[in-house]
Design a protein around this motif. Structure first.
Motif, PDB file in Angstrom:
ATOM      1  N   GLU A 131       0.818  -1.208   0.000  1.00 59.14           N
ATOM      2  CA  GLU A 131       0.000   0.000   0.000  1.00 59.14           C
ATOM      3  C   GLU A 131       0.856   1.265   0.000  1.00 59.14           C
ATOM      4  O   GLU A 131       0.365   2.350  -0.327  1.00 59.14           O
ATOM      5  CB  GLU A 131      -0.897  -0.003   1.247  1.00 59.14           C
ATOM      6  CG  GLU A 131      -2.009   1.020   1.262  1.00 59.14           C
ATOM      7  CD  GLU A 131      -3.168   0.620   0.366  1.00 59.14           C
ATOM      8  OE1 GLU A 131      -3.264   1.208  -0.729  1.00 59.14           O
ATOM      9  OE2 GLU A 131      -3.959  -0.244   0.756  1.00 59.14           O
ATOM     10  N   GLY A 132       2.147   1.131   0.373  1.00 59.73           N
ATOM     11  CA  GLY A 132       2.966   2.328   0.550  1.00 59.73           C
ATOM     12  C   GLY A 132       2.418   3.185   1.662  1.00 59.73           C
ATOM     13  O   GLY A 132       2.394   4.413   1.590  1.00 59.73           O
ATOM     14  N   PHE A 133       1.977   2.513   2.738  1.00 61.26           N
ATOM     15  CA  PHE A 133       1.256   3.216   3.811  1.00 61.26           C
ATOM     16  C   PHE A 133       2.138   4.260   4.483  1.00 61.26           C
ATOM     17  O   PHE A 133       1.723   5.394   4.719  1.00 61.26           O
ATOM     18  CB  PHE A 133       0.762   2.205   4.844  1.00 61.26           C
ATOM     19  CG  PHE A 133      -0.150   2.796   5.873  1.00 61.26           C
ATOM     20  CD1 PHE A 133      -1.521   2.681   5.733  1.00 61.26           C
ATOM     21  CD2 PHE A 133       0.344   3.484   6.971  1.00 61.26           C
ATOM     22  CE1 PHE A 133      -2.381   3.243   6.667  1.00 61.26           C
ATOM     23  CE2 PHE A 133      -0.503   4.048   7.906  1.00 61.26           C
ATOM     24  CZ  PHE A 133      -1.872   3.929   7.748  1.00 61.26           C
ATOM     25  N   SER A 134       3.336   3.890   4.845  1.00 57.65           N
ATOM     26  CA  SER A 134       4.281   4.767   5.536  1.00 57.65           C
ATOM     27  C   SER A 134       5.653   4.155   5.354  1.00 57.65           C
ATOM     28  O   SER A 134       5.792   3.068   4.786  1.00 57.65           O
ATOM     29  CB  SER A 134       3.921   4.870   7.031  1.00 57.65           C
ATOM     30  OG  SER A 134       3.967   3.590   7.633  1.00 57.65           O
ATOM     31  N   LEU A 135       6.673   4.822   5.869  1.00 53.96           N
ATOM     32  CA  LEU A 135       8.023   4.274   5.785  1.00 53.96           C
ATOM     33  C   LEU A 135       8.627   4.204   7.190  1.00 53.96           C
ATOM     34  O   LEU A 135       8.999   5.234   7.769  1.00 53.96           O
ATOM     35  CB  LEU A 135       8.910   5.128   4.885  1.00 53.96           C
ATOM     36  CG  LEU A 135      10.367   4.643   4.755  1.00 53.96           C
ATOM     37  CD1 LEU A 135      10.417   3.241   4.150  1.00 53.96           C
ATOM     38  CD2 LEU A 135      11.193   5.620   3.923  1.00 53.96           C
ATOM     39  N   PRO A 136       8.730   2.989   7.771  1.00 50.29           N
ATOM     40  CA  PRO A 136       9.467   2.878   9.037  1.00 50.29           C
ATOM     41  C   PRO A 136      10.927   3.205   8.791  1.00 50.29           C
ATOM     42  O   PRO A 136      11.522   2.713   7.825  1.00 50.29           O
ATOM     43  CB  PRO A 136       9.252   1.416   9.442  1.00 50.29           C
ATOM     44  CG  PRO A 136       8.896   0.698   8.184  1.00 50.29           C
ATOM     45  CD  PRO A 136       8.246   1.696   7.278  1.00 50.29           C
ATOM     46  N   LEU A 137      11.514   4.022   9.636  1.00 46.33           N
ATOM     47  CA  LEU A 137      12.882   4.482   9.412  1.00 46.33           C
ATOM     48  C   LEU A 137      13.886   3.627  10.180  1.00 46.33           C
ATOM     49  O   LEU A 137      14.659   2.883   9.593  1.00 46.33           O
ATOM     50  CB  LEU A 137      13.006   5.957   9.794  1.00 46.33           C
ATOM     51  CG  LEU A 137      12.124   6.917   8.975  1.00 46.33           C
ATOM     52  CD1 LEU A 137      12.216   8.343   9.502  1.00 46.33           C
ATOM     53  CD2 LEU A 137      12.464   6.864   7.491  1.00 46.33           C
ATOM     54  N   TYR A 138      13.864   3.722  11.506  1.00 45.33           N
ATOM     55  CA  TYR A 138      14.803   2.952  12.317  1.00 45.33           C
ATOM     56  C   TYR A 138      14.244   2.834  13.723  1.00 45.33           C
ATOM     57  O   TYR A 138      13.397   3.624  14.137  1.00 45.33           O
ATOM     58  CB  TYR A 138      16.193   3.613  12.354  1.00 45.33           C
ATOM     59  CG  TYR A 138      16.168   5.070  12.775  1.00 45.33           C
ATOM     60  CD1 TYR A 138      16.211   5.433  14.125  1.00 45.33           C
ATOM     61  CD2 TYR A 138      16.100   6.088  11.822  1.00 45.33           C
ATOM     62  CE1 TYR A 138      16.174   6.760  14.504  1.00 45.33           C
ATOM     63  CE2 TYR A 138      16.065   7.429  12.208  1.00 45.33           C
ATOM     64  CZ  TYR A 138      16.095   7.755  13.536  1.00 45.33           C
ATOM     65  OH  TYR A 138      16.054   9.079  13.917  1.00 45.33           O
ATOM     66  N   GLN A 139      14.693   1.836  14.443  1.00 41.73           N
ATOM     67  CA  GLN A 139      14.269   1.645  15.825  1.00 41.73           C
ATOM     68  C   GLN A 139      14.971   2.686  16.695  1.00 41.73           C
ATOM     69  O   GLN A 139      16.185   2.860  16.617  1.00 41.73           O
ATOM     70  CB  GLN A 139      14.631   0.224  16.284  1.00 41.73           C
ATOM     71  CG  GLN A 139      13.707  -0.337  17.337  1.00 41.73           C
ATOM     72  CD  GLN A 139      13.800  -1.852  17.442  1.00 41.73           C
ATOM     73  OE1 GLN A 139      14.113  -2.516  16.466  1.00 41.73           O
ATOM     74  NE2 GLN A 139      13.535  -2.404  18.606  1.00 41.73           N
ATOM     75  N   ARG A 140      14.200   3.394  17.486  1.00 39.24           N
ATOM     76  CA  ARG A 140      14.749   4.494  18.273  1.00 39.24           C
ATOM     77  C   ARG A 140      15.644   4.003  19.391  1.00 39.24           C
ATOM     78  O   ARG A 140      15.322   3.031  20.060  1.00 39.24           O
ATOM     79  CB  ARG A 140      13.622   5.299  18.914  1.00 39.24           C
ATOM     80  CG  ARG A 140      12.971   6.302  18.030  1.00 39.24           C
ATOM     81  CD  ARG A 140      11.910   7.062  18.812  1.00 39.24           C
ATOM     82  NE  ARG A 140      12.471   8.184  19.532  1.00 39.24           N
ATOM     83  CZ  ARG A 140      12.614   8.239  20.845  1.00 39.24           C
ATOM     84  NH1 ARG A 140      12.272   7.247  21.590  1.00 39.24           N
ATOM     85  NH2 ARG A 140      13.100   9.314  21.411  1.00 39.24           N
ATOM     86  N   PRO A 141      16.726   4.683  19.646  1.00 37.60           N
ATOM     87  CA  PRO A 141      17.518   4.359  20.835  1.00 37.60           C
ATOM     88  C   PRO A 141      16.716   4.637  22.107  1.00 37.60           C
ATOM     89  O   PRO A 141      16.124   5.697  22.256  1.00 37.60           O
ATOM     90  CB  PRO A 141      18.710   5.323  20.745  1.00 37.60           C
ATOM     91  CG  PRO A 141      18.764   5.748  19.323  1.00 37.60           C
ATOM     92  CD  PRO A 141      17.343   5.751  18.840  1.00 37.60           C
ATOM     93  N   ASP A 142      16.668   3.667  22.984  1.00 35.46           N
ATOM     94  CA  ASP A 142      16.091   3.878  24.311  1.00 35.46           C
ATOM     95  C   ASP A 142      17.233   4.325  25.201  1.00 35.46           C
ATOM     96  O   ASP A 142      17.958   3.512  25.754  1.00 35.46           O
ATOM     97  CB  ASP A 142      15.479   2.574  24.821  1.00 35.46           C
ATOM     98  CG  ASP A 142      14.805   2.752  26.175  1.00 35.46           C
ATOM     99  OD1 ASP A 142      14.789   3.884  26.679  1.00 35.46           O
ATOM    100  OD2 ASP A 142      14.296   1.766  26.721  1.00 35.46           O
ATOM    101  N   ALA A 143      17.416   5.602  25.287  1.00 33.69           N
ATOM    102  CA  ALA A 143      18.531   6.149  26.048  1.00 33.69           C
ATOM    103  C   ALA A 143      18.048   7.316  26.900  1.00 33.69           C
ATOM    104  O   ALA A 143      17.379   8.220  26.394  1.00 33.69           O
ATOM    105  CB  ALA A 143      19.641   6.611  25.097  1.00 33.69           C
ATOM    106  N   TRP A 144      18.389   7.275  28.170  1.00 26.35           N
ATOM    107  CA  TRP A 144      18.052   8.347  29.098  1.00 26.35           C
ATOM    108  C   TRP A 144      19.314   8.840  29.792  1.00 26.35           C
ATOM    109  O   TRP A 144      20.197   8.047  30.122  1.00 26.35           O
ATOM    110  CB  TRP A 144      17.081   7.856  30.177  1.00 26.35           C
ATOM    111  CG  TRP A 144      15.652   7.792  29.737  1.00 26.35           C
ATOM    112  CD1 TRP A 144      15.082   6.863  28.927  1.00 26.35           C
ATOM    113  CD2 TRP A 144      14.603   8.708  30.090  1.00 26.35           C
ATOM    114  NE1 TRP A 144      13.754   7.126  28.754  1.00 26.35           N
ATOM    115  CE2 TRP A 144      13.427   8.249  29.468  1.00 26.35           C
ATOM    116  CE3 TRP A 144      14.558   9.848  30.888  1.00 26.35           C
ATOM    117  CZ2 TRP A 144      12.205   8.914  29.602  1.00 26.35           C
ATOM    118  CZ3 TRP A 144      13.335  10.494  31.033  1.00 26.35           C
ATOM    119  CH2 TRP A 144      12.185  10.038  30.392  1.00 26.35           C
ATOM    120  N   GLY A 145      19.377  10.126  29.992  1.00 21.54           N
ATOM    121  CA  GLY A 145      20.372  10.701  30.879  1.00 21.54           C
ATOM    122  C   GLY A 145      19.710  10.945  32.224  1.00 21.54           C
ATOM    123  O   GLY A 145      18.709  11.662  32.310  1.00 21.54           O
ATOM    124  N   VAL A 146      20.245  10.320  33.287  1.00 25.84           N
ATOM    125  CA  VAL A 146      19.596  10.357  34.603  1.00 25.84           C
ATOM    126  C   VAL A 146      20.597  10.830  35.647  1.00 25.84           C
ATOM    127  O   VAL A 146      21.781  10.433  35.614  1.00 25.84           O
ATOM    128  CB  VAL A 146      19.061   8.955  34.982  1.00 25.84           C
ATOM    129  CG1 VAL A 146      18.386   8.983  36.338  1.00 25.84           C
ATOM    130  CG2 VAL A 146      18.094   8.449  33.909  1.00 25.84           C
TER     131      VAL A 146
END
Length: 561
Positions: A522-537
């Motif tokens: 369908e060309g619905f959308s384009l997944p780009l990349y998996q986001r980094p789960d990163a926090w500065g704490v």
């Protein structure tokens, strides 16, 4: 159902509201690698006896919620989910391994007691109370079903999947015994009850749509509202003295709206105790140099996406144009350009239902990978051709110009936009930018389809099929989260319905991947990349950070002794 953290529909994240996703690495430069296995969180896990009793913590909201009802279409956001775990009736607790367990603070049990017909019995903890003193009962579950089952068009839920399959919600042996009877099987039923709201503010469309605008009238968690300042965009929560569960360690939790780009400075100045780094390289590098910060990372089901709008009369209404754009974007180069310093081995995400780390993830995107020649052929076939000596394709004398909308103050979105513009110009597509106000982008642009392309993030769930149905099903009478109004020419809606009736995990996952393959066609959308789960704490803060597939338990968040 809302897809923030584990809920049932995916929640929109303000592009750059920097949510959590799959990133490994630590605090040194060249040794980072993408985490490819799920099951862990990086939160400085500590037993509560190691924590101080009291104190406060300051957390960021990249976008200030105007609608505080997370199940309402304007409220589906990750920022609200971060708050909700502290103040909401949450029947199930999400675990780092992607599973869920009964949250015994609210439910004593939740069981599938029959499959033909499907009946679920939930027994509410008799100690559970709303902050106004009213007991939590079966009527609250009933009100949530009536608001989200799609039968009354005056309600505006984020998603109806699953709720629409329920025939009735009834009283069992007593007011705390709930019987949920399904007219059609719904296999991912635990994903329905992410946050439950009180019947006293949910029983009419006006209550559902309006009672939670700019206010939180009732809570049900370890914390309650002490102050909400919609002008200064600050929410202060305090311990609820009537909370029946484990006593929280912190006296107060303060959430304040700080744009993604300003969060490192707010952290350095003491206004924030944690920063959601996500894919923001500048923030990552700044916090690496902060002596008071720890970088915490984990694998999570979050990902960046480029969404299209199929509005009639615009180029992207043609699936061939959408396919051409998809094949004209080099996602390997884009990922390295945007988050390479955080995740050197970043690679494209090639599935919209499952993410890497989940058992059923498979690469469905190979036939749609970067190929400028194939992209050009698709655009040629759609009638958009490159004039001799020209740089921008034309059709009927009009240039192929597409606008990319994103909110101001979101550097990740801006950086992605620059790469996308450069790459698409090479195949004769002119990209312009529409940079809009962060606090207006969801209600004035995203929800109403006021864009041509837009880049943002989704945060995934342990119930990936039902949770994404509101995004990919097309219903002109209930757009839900199909913001681009992409019509269904590939039988996507029927595949979702089929998946809901399949209780075998392997067979249901096979249908999930059929859905993803149809979305590629369908060309619905384009997944780009998996986001980094990163926090500065801030050092010393325990039980908070990169939760991976899990979620915060605010009764255990606190400062080390």
């Amino acid at each position: 159902m809302n897809r923030q953290r584990w809920a049932a529909v995916v929640a929109p994240l303000a592009a750059g509201a920097l949510v959590l996703s799959a990133c490994g690495g630590g605090t040194t430069g060249g040794g980072n690698a993408q985490v490819r296995e799920m099951g862990t969180a990086d939160i400085n896990a500590q037993p509560v006896e190691n924590l101080q009793d009291g104190g406060s913590v300051n957390l960021p909201l990249a976008q200030w919620p105007q609608q505080w009802n997370l199940n309402q279409v304007d409220g589906a956001s990750v920022d609200l989910f971060l708050v909700g775990h502290a103040i909401s009736f949450e029947p199930f607790a999400q675990q780092a391994d992607g599973t869920v367990k009964v949250n015994t603070n609210f439910l004593l049990s939740a069981d599938l007691i029959s499959t033909t017909p499907q009946v679920v019995e939930m027994k509410i903890n008799p100690k559970a109370r709303w902050s106004d003193g009213m007991p939590i009962t079966w009527r609250d579950i009933q009100a949530n079903w009536q608001a989200q089952n799609g039968k009354n068009g005056d309600y505006q839920p984020a998603n109806t999947a699953g709720w629409e399959d329920i025939d009735s919600v009834e009283r069992g042996a007593d007011d705390q015994d709930v019987l949920v009877r399904f007219g059609k099987p719904f296999s991912e039923w635990k994903g329905l009850t992410n946050f439950i709201y009180p019947a006293s503010h949910y029983s009419t469309p006006d209550q559902f749509n309006k009672d939670w605008v700019d206010q939180i009238p009732v809570t049900a968690g370890p914390y309650r509202v002490k102050q909400i300042d919609n002008t200064g965009k600050v929410l202060v929560l305090e311990r609820d003295p009537n909370w029946w569960g484990p006593k929280p360690k912190l006296d107060t939790i303060t959430f304040r709206q700080v744009s993604a780009s300003a969060q490192p400075q707010a952290f350095a100045g003491g206004a924030l105790d944690a920063v959601d780094i996500g894919p923001d390289v500048a923030t990552f590098q700044t916090l690496q140099q902060d002596a008071d910060a720890e970088i915490r990372t984990a694998l999570a089901p979050n990902w960046r996406v480029l969404n299209f709008n199929a509005k009639a009369g615009t180029p992207l209404s043609d699936p061939q144009v959408r396919i051409g754009v998809i094949r004209g974007i080099d996602r390997v180069a884009l990922g390295k350009a945007v988050i390479g310093p955080i995740v050197p081995d970043v690679r494209p995400l090639n599935n919209r239902i499952y993410v890497e780390g989940q058992k059923y993830y498979q690469d469905d995107g190979a036939p749609y990978s970067y190929d400028p020649a194939a992209a050009g052929k698709a655009l040629d076939a759609a009638g958009w051709t490159l004039p001799a000596g020209g740089q921008v394709r034309q059709k009927d004398g009009k240039p192929l110009t597409i606008s990319l909308m994103y909110p101001a103050g979101t550097p990740v979105s801006a950086n992605e936009g620059q790469v996308i513009k450069q790459q698409l110009s090479a195949i004769g597509v002119d990209v312009t930018f529409n940079v809009v106000d962060l606090n207006a982008w969801q209600t004035q642009y995203l929800q109403v389809g006021n864009f041509e392309m837009q880049n943002m993030a989704w945060e995934g769930t342990p119930f990936p099929i039902s949770s994404s149905s509101g995004i990919y099903i097309y219903d002109p009478n209930n757009i839900a989260q199909n913001y681009g109004r992409i019509p269904d020419t590939e039988g996507i809606g029927d595949l979702f319905k089929k998946s809901f009736t399949e209780f075998d995990d392997d067979k249901r996952a096979a249908i999930g991947n059929e859905i993803d393959q149809a979305l590629w066609r369908e060309g619905f959308s384009l997944p780009l990349y998996q986001r980094p789960d990163a926090w500065g704490v801030k050092k010393g803060l325990a039980n908070f950070g990169a939760f991976g597939f899990g979620a915060p338990d605010y009764t255990t968040v606190g400062w080390m002794k």
